[in-house]
Write a protein that holds these residues in place. Structure first.
Motif, PDB file in Angstrom:
ATOM      1  N   ILE A  30      35.751  44.897  32.733  1.00  0.00           N
ATOM      2  CA  ILE A  30      34.715  44.468  33.679  1.00  0.00           C
ATOM      3  C   ILE A  30      34.072  43.190  33.157  1.00  0.00           C
ATOM      4  O   ILE A  30      33.644  43.120  31.996  1.00  0.00           O
ATOM      5  CB  ILE A  30      33.636  45.561  33.852  1.00  0.00           C
ATOM      6  N   THR A  31      34.004  42.181  34.028  1.00  0.00           N
ATOM      7  CA  THR A  31      33.464  40.886  33.647  1.00  0.00           C
ATOM      8  C   THR A  31      32.529  40.376  34.741  1.00  0.00           C
ATOM      9  O   THR A  31      32.789  40.583  35.928  1.00  0.00           O
ATOM     10  CB  THR A  31      34.594  39.854  33.454  1.00  0.00           C
ATOM     11  N   SER A  32      31.445  39.738  34.339  1.00  0.00           N
ATOM     12  CA  SER A  32      30.538  39.104  35.290  1.00  0.00           C
ATOM     13  C   SER A  32      31.063  37.702  35.602  1.00  0.00           C
ATOM     14  O   SER A  32      31.360  36.920  34.693  1.00  0.00           O
ATOM     15  CB  SER A  32      29.133  39.014  34.701  1.00  0.00           C
ATOM     16  N   VAL A  33      31.193  37.382  36.906  1.00  0.00           N
ATOM     17  CA  VAL A  33      31.710  36.082  37.313  1.00  0.00           C
ATOM     18  C   VAL A  33      30.857  35.527  38.455  1.00  0.00           C
ATOM     19  O   VAL A  33      30.115  36.267  39.102  1.00  0.00           O
ATOM     20  CB  VAL A  33      33.190  36.171  37.771  1.00  0.00           C
ATOM     21  N   LEU A  34      30.987  34.219  38.679  1.00  0.00           N
ATOM     22  CA  LEU A  34      30.353  33.565  39.828  1.00  0.00           C
ATOM     23  C   LEU A  34      31.448  33.133  40.801  1.00  0.00           C
ATOM     24  O   LEU A  34      32.434  32.504  40.400  1.00  0.00           O
ATOM     25  CB  LEU A  34      29.548  32.346  39.391  1.00  0.00           C
ATOM     26  N   VAL A  35      31.289  33.501  42.067  1.00  0.00           N
ATOM     27  CA  VAL A  35      32.210  33.084  43.123  1.00  0.00           C
ATOM     28  C   VAL A  35      31.386  32.372  44.187  1.00  0.00           C
ATOM     29  O   VAL A  35      30.510  32.994  44.808  1.00  0.00           O
ATOM     30  CB  VAL A  35      32.964  34.287  43.715  1.00  0.00           C
ATOM     31  N   ASP A  36      31.654  31.093  44.380  1.00  0.00           N
ATOM     32  CA  ASP A  36      30.852  30.275  45.299  1.00  0.00           C
ATOM     33  C   ASP A  36      29.365  30.367  44.959  1.00  0.00           C
ATOM     34  O   ASP A  36      28.507  30.533  45.839  1.00  0.00           O
ATOM     35  CB  ASP A  36      31.094  30.700  46.751  1.00  0.00           C
ATOM     36  N   SER A  37      29.081  30.322  43.670  1.00  0.00           N
ATOM     37  CA  SER A  37      27.716  30.361  43.117  1.00  0.00           C
ATOM     38  C   SER A  37      27.019  31.707  43.289  1.00  0.00           C
ATOM     39  O   SER A  37      25.835  31.839  42.984  1.00  0.00           O
ATOM     40  CB  SER A  37      26.845  29.257  43.759  1.00  0.00           C
ATOM     41  N   LEU A  38      27.745  32.739  43.745  1.00  0.00           N
ATOM     42  CA  LEU A  38      27.164  34.068  43.904  1.00  0.00           C
ATOM     43  C   LEU A  38      27.708  35.010  42.839  1.00  0.00           C
ATOM     44  O   LEU A  38      28.913  34.977  42.530  1.00  0.00           O
ATOM     45  CB  LEU A  38      27.475  34.619  45.299  1.00  0.00           C
ATOM     46  N   PRO A  39      26.850  35.854  42.259  1.00  0.00           N
ATOM     47  CA  PRO A  39      27.305  36.766  41.204  1.00  0.00           C
ATOM     48  C   PRO A  39      28.216  37.857  41.749  1.00  0.00           C
ATOM     49  O   PRO A  39      27.955  38.432  42.807  1.00  0.00           O
ATOM     50  CB  PRO A  39      26.004  37.357  40.650  1.00  0.00           C
ATOM     51  N   GLN A  40      29.288  38.129  41.032  1.00  0.00           N
ATOM     52  CA  GLN A  40      30.188  39.229  41.355  1.00  0.00           C
ATOM     53  C   GLN A  40      30.631  39.896  40.059  1.00  0.00           C
ATOM     54  O   GLN A  40      30.436  39.362  38.969  1.00  0.00           O
ATOM     55  CB  GLN A  40      31.416  38.731  42.140  1.00  0.00           C
ATOM     56  N   LEU A  41      31.202  41.086  40.187  1.00  0.00           N
ATOM     57  CA  LEU A  41      31.827  41.751  39.051  1.00  0.00           C
ATOM     58  C   LEU A  41      33.336  41.759  39.288  1.00  0.00           C
ATOM     59  O   LEU A  41      33.802  42.147  40.361  1.00  0.00           O
ATOM     60  CB  LEU A  41      31.308  43.183  38.895  1.00  0.00           C
ATOM     61  N   ARG A  42      34.057  41.319  38.287  1.00  0.00           N
ATOM     62  CA  ARG A  42      35.520  41.344  38.356  1.00  0.00           C
ATOM     63  C   ARG A  42      36.027  42.529  37.541  1.00  0.00           C
ATOM     64  O   ARG A  42      35.626  42.723  36.386  1.00  0.00           O
ATOM     65  CB  ARG A  42      36.108  40.051  37.795  1.00  0.00           C
ATOM     66  N   VAL A  43      36.863  43.344  38.162  1.00  0.00           N
ATOM     67  CA  VAL A  43      37.419  44.519  37.488  1.00  0.00           C
ATOM     68  C   VAL A  43      38.936  44.358  37.416  1.00  0.00           C
ATOM     69  O   VAL A  43      39.603  44.189  38.450  1.00  0.00           O
ATOM     70  CB  VAL A  43      37.080  45.820  38.241  1.00  0.00           C
ATOM     71  N   ARG A  44      39.475  44.354  36.205  1.00  0.00           N
ATOM     72  CA  ARG A  44      40.923  44.321  36.003  1.00  0.00           C
ATOM     73  C   ARG A  44      41.395  45.686  35.539  1.00  0.00           C
ATOM     74  O   ARG A  44      40.880  46.221  34.559  1.00  0.00           O
ATOM     75  CB  ARG A  44      41.298  43.247  34.988  1.00  0.00           C
ATOM     76  N   MET A  45      42.357  46.226  36.266  1.00  0.00           N
ATOM     77  CA  MET A  45      42.866  47.569  35.986  1.00  0.00           C
ATOM     78  C   MET A  45      44.278  47.501  35.415  1.00  0.00           C
ATOM     79  O   MET A  45      45.090  46.682  35.851  1.00  0.00           O
ATOM     80  CB  MET A  45      42.926  48.407  37.271  1.00  0.00           C
ATOM     81  N   SER A  46      44.557  48.401  34.490  1.00  0.00           N
ATOM     82  CA  SER A  46      45.908  48.630  34.010  1.00  0.00           C
ATOM     83  C   SER A  46      46.180  50.117  34.188  1.00  0.00           C
ATOM     84  O   SER A  46      45.418  50.955  33.702  1.00  0.00           O
ATOM     85  CB  SER A  46      46.036  48.229  32.541  1.00  0.00           C
ATOM     86  N   MET A  47      47.287  50.456  34.882  1.00  0.00           N
ATOM     87  CA  MET A  47      47.531  51.858  35.249  1.00  0.00           C
ATOM     88  C   MET A  47      49.006  52.076  35.493  1.00  0.00           C
ATOM     89  O   MET A  47      49.765  51.124  35.739  1.00  0.00           O
ATOM     90  CB  MET A  47      46.746  52.195  36.515  1.00  0.00           C
ATOM     91  N   PRO A  48      49.453  53.342  35.468  1.00  0.00           N
ATOM     92  CA  PRO A  48      50.859  53.630  35.785  1.00  0.00           C
ATOM     93  C   PRO A  48      51.136  53.404  37.264  1.00  0.00           C
ATOM     94  O   PRO A  48      50.296  53.674  38.115  1.00  0.00           O
ATOM     95  CB  PRO A  48      51.017  55.104  35.395  1.00  0.00           C
ATOM     96  N   ALA A  49      52.332  52.884  37.546  1.00  0.00           N
ATOM     97  CA  ALA A  49      52.749  52.654  38.928  1.00  0.00           C
ATOM     98  C   ALA A  49      53.442  53.907  39.466  1.00  0.00           C
ATOM     99  O   ALA A  49      54.112  54.635  38.720  1.00  0.00           O
ATOM    100  CB  ALA A  49      53.697  51.467  39.002  1.00  0.00           C
ATOM    101  N   ASP A  50      53.288  54.164  40.742  1.00  0.00           N
ATOM    102  CA  ASP A  50      53.980  55.281  41.385  1.00  0.00           C
ATOM    103  C   ASP A  50      55.437  54.877  41.619  1.00  0.00           C
ATOM    104  O   ASP A  50      55.716  53.778  42.104  1.00  0.00           O
ATOM    105  CB  ASP A  50      53.297  55.627  42.702  1.00  0.00           C
ATOM    106  N   SER A  51      56.365  55.791  41.289  1.00  0.00           N
ATOM    107  CA  SER A  51      57.790  55.477  41.400  1.00  0.00           C
ATOM    108  C   SER A  51      58.247  55.263  42.838  1.00  0.00           C
ATOM    109  O   SER A  51      59.326  54.728  43.084  1.00  0.00           O
ATOM    110  CB  SER A  51      58.620  56.600  40.767  1.00  0.00           C
ATOM    111  N   SER A  52      57.409  55.661  43.809  1.00  0.00           N
ATOM    112  CA  SER A  52      57.756  55.464  45.217  1.00  0.00           C
ATOM    113  C   SER A  52      57.603  54.007  45.650  1.00  0.00           C
ATOM    114  O   SER A  52      58.055  53.615  46.723  1.00  0.00           O
ATOM    115  CB  SER A  52      56.871  56.340  46.098  1.00  0.00           C
TER     116      SER A  52
END
Length: 560
Positions: A30-52
């Motif tokens: 989780i990282t705090s970022v600015l998008v178009d000068s507005l505060p947002q939270l960026r969430v990067r996920m790492s997870m297992p993929a479904d075989s389907s």
């Protein structure tokens, strides 16, 4: 030598790094970022993929009375594979489509605040992402993949936040790296996460950590006084249940602006309790004393001791919780409140019950639809259950010459819940009470809980030789709003509202109503025939409602 040593040193660092970051089913960065000068939270996920080739992530569009939560989602992208992303509003899932051979997915999404203006009671359950702080509940923060089971190993990495930026949540305080082993996904989905300019007060009870996280400058009280109430409350409750098993617990307290009247909301969560409170002179610390004692008692009544059929046993999970909030406060003198407070709250609850338009409705009418859509029904189990608990407590103490009380019943129910996974259902409760009751308790229970008839309080007071008043003022608002609450639809003729000049058809442009309170005036700004005027009155009427006198003799007889 330096050249030869470098690969070995690098290998040691790599091993240590791996040890510091244990293997997790799902990782969130989780990282705090600015998008178009507005505060947002960026969430990067790492997870297992479904075989389907289709991995589904739980993320509800509607939850806790909030709609259109997908409005908070910003940019989303798969980072390590080609694919597509869809939002399924009906199922409450974000769907990732990717190659079937993919074993692991790296996925990124942004969260943003979707409203402007000040925080209000209607917005406290929406994600708040400001330049100075964030306040989110996990169901609208973390997407959870369906590919993992009911228990998950979760890693949380909070990166890029300033050093003095508070990170605080249901699982720890001040920790930038968190590993939640064997985490129940439902418990993870019921958590609070705050960060930014929060101040955290910390303490411990029997070696277990407790904390209060709050922000802003409070008008009605000091944070230290609130923390003292929290510490007293948790200590006394845990001592009562002889349960000091919770290693970590926190309360978060968020202020919001409100011009008149007081308002507060609280939500019991995993290892935590989240509150939002009006920050003005109308709010008093005494309201927090009650709020903490009622809501935190739910750790045992309602959570450890579960209802067999939720609404059917609300007379217990809400009513007995209400009663033990009063009793716990007075018995332990929390915030200086004593036996006269207990009498005051019992009297108020009796008045509220007698003033209810559904006072003697059968228990079967306290169903899901009525409870969640009708205020009278939603309050009925609180009032009825608390008065019933008070009656049982006094009868048990009297028949046992003070050797036993309702406390013994509660401890037995808790033991059975803990050791036998026993739920609170009616036949079970009757069976427990038969060990403490003189006479036919099954018939008594059926009459006063199942059928809903009120208990004979005047008879009880006379039997126990308690001084009481047979008549009392009870709450009567005296009018009804229209559906939009902008006009007076009906006025009770002869009521205090009628005497104050209120009439059908009056337009309402301002109001201050302490719902259920006879101590505060109703204040209305009205318009009639284009002319503005104001009315104020106490919303009371006289009725046959027995009320205990707050005498020293009564308080002593009641055990305080």
């Amino acid at each position: 030598m330096l050249q030869r040593a470098f690969p070995i040193l690098f290998l040691v660092i790599l091993i240590v790094s791996c040890q510091q970051r244990p293997k997790a089913d799902v990782r969130y960065e989780i990282t705090s970022v600015l998008v178009d000068s507005l505060p947002q939270l960026r969430v990067r996920m790492s997870m297992p993929a479904d075989s389907s080739g289709v991995t589904m992530l739980d993320f509800p569009n509607e939850a806790w009375g909030q709609k259109d939560l997908y409005n908070i989602l910003g940019q989303m992208q798969l980072l390590n594979v080609e694919g597509a992303i869809e939002k399924d509003l009906d199922s409450g899932r974000v769907i990732l489509m990717h190659p079937k051979e993919a074993k692991q997915l790296e996925f990124e999404y942004h969260l943003k605040q979707d409203f402007d203006g000040d925080l209000s009671t209607g917005r406290v359950y929406r994600p708040i992402i400001d330049k100075t702080y964030f306040h989110l509940f996990s169901h609208s923060f973390f997407m959870v993949p369906k590919t993992v089971g009911d228990t998950i190993d979760i890693a949380l990495h909070w990166t890029g936040f300033p050093e003095n930026y508070t990170i605080h949540n249901s699982f720890g305080s001040g920790e930038r790296e968190q590993f939640l082993e064997d985490m129940d996904r439902d418990l993870f989905g019921s958590a609070i996460f705050v960060g930014g300019d929060f101040k955290v007060l910390k303490g411990d009870i029997h070696g277990n950590r407790i904390s209060l996280a709050t922000r802003g400058e409070w008008v009605p009280f000091k944070e230290e006084d609130v923390f003292q109430v929290l510490e007293q409350t948790l200590t006394c409750q845990r001592n009562f249940w002889n349960d000091h098993s919770q290693e970590y617990f926190t309360v978060t307290m968020q202020p919001f602006a409100q011009e008149t009247g007081s308002s507060f909301q609280g939500t019991g969560l995993t290892n935590s309790f989240a509150t939002s409170i009006s920050n003005n002179d109308f709010t008093e610390i005494g309201q927090l004393v009650y709020l903490f004692n009622h809501e935190l008692m739910h750790n045992w009544i309602g959570h450890a001791i579960k209802n067999d059929n939720e609404e059917e046993q609300y007379w217990f999970s809400e009513g007995f919780t209400e009663y033990y909030a009063f009793k716990n406060i007075a018995r332990n003198k929390i915030n200086g409140l004593q036996g006269d407070y207990y009498v005051q709250e019992i009297n108020r609850t009796i008045r509220d019950l007698y003033a209810s338009s559904v006072m003697e409705a059968p228990n079967s009418e306290i169903n899901y639809d009525n409870f969640w859509n009708d205020r009278d029904y939603s309050k009925l189990p609180y009032f009825r259950g608390a008065v019933f608990a008070f009656y049982l407590d006094q009868k048990i103490q009297d028949s046992s010459n003070g050797e036993k009380s309702l406390d013994d019943v509660m401890h037995q129910i808790y033991r059975d819940a803990f050791t036998k996974n026993q739920k609170l259902e009616h036949d079970y409760f009757i069976g427990v009470m038969n060990g403490y009751w003189e006479g036919d308790f099954e018939n008594f229970f059926h009459k006063h809980i199942i059928e809903g008839q009120k208990v004979d309080l005047a008879g009880l007071f006379e039997e126990l030789r308690l001084d009481y008043e047979p008549m009392s003022d009870i709450y009567e608002l005296g009018f009804e709003f229209d559906g939009e609450r902008k006009k007076i639809e009906r006025v009770v003729e002869g009521s205090k509202a009628w005497e104050a000049g209120l009439r059908e058809g009056d337009e309402v442009y301002a109001r201050s109503i302490w719902q259920g309170s006879i101590e505060h005036q109703v204040e209305l700004g009205l318009k009639r025939n284009g002319e503005k005027f104001q009315v104020a009155y106490y919303p009371i009427k006289k009725a046959e409602v027995p009320q205990l006198k707050p005498t020293a003799s009564n308080i002593q007889k009641l055990g305080f």
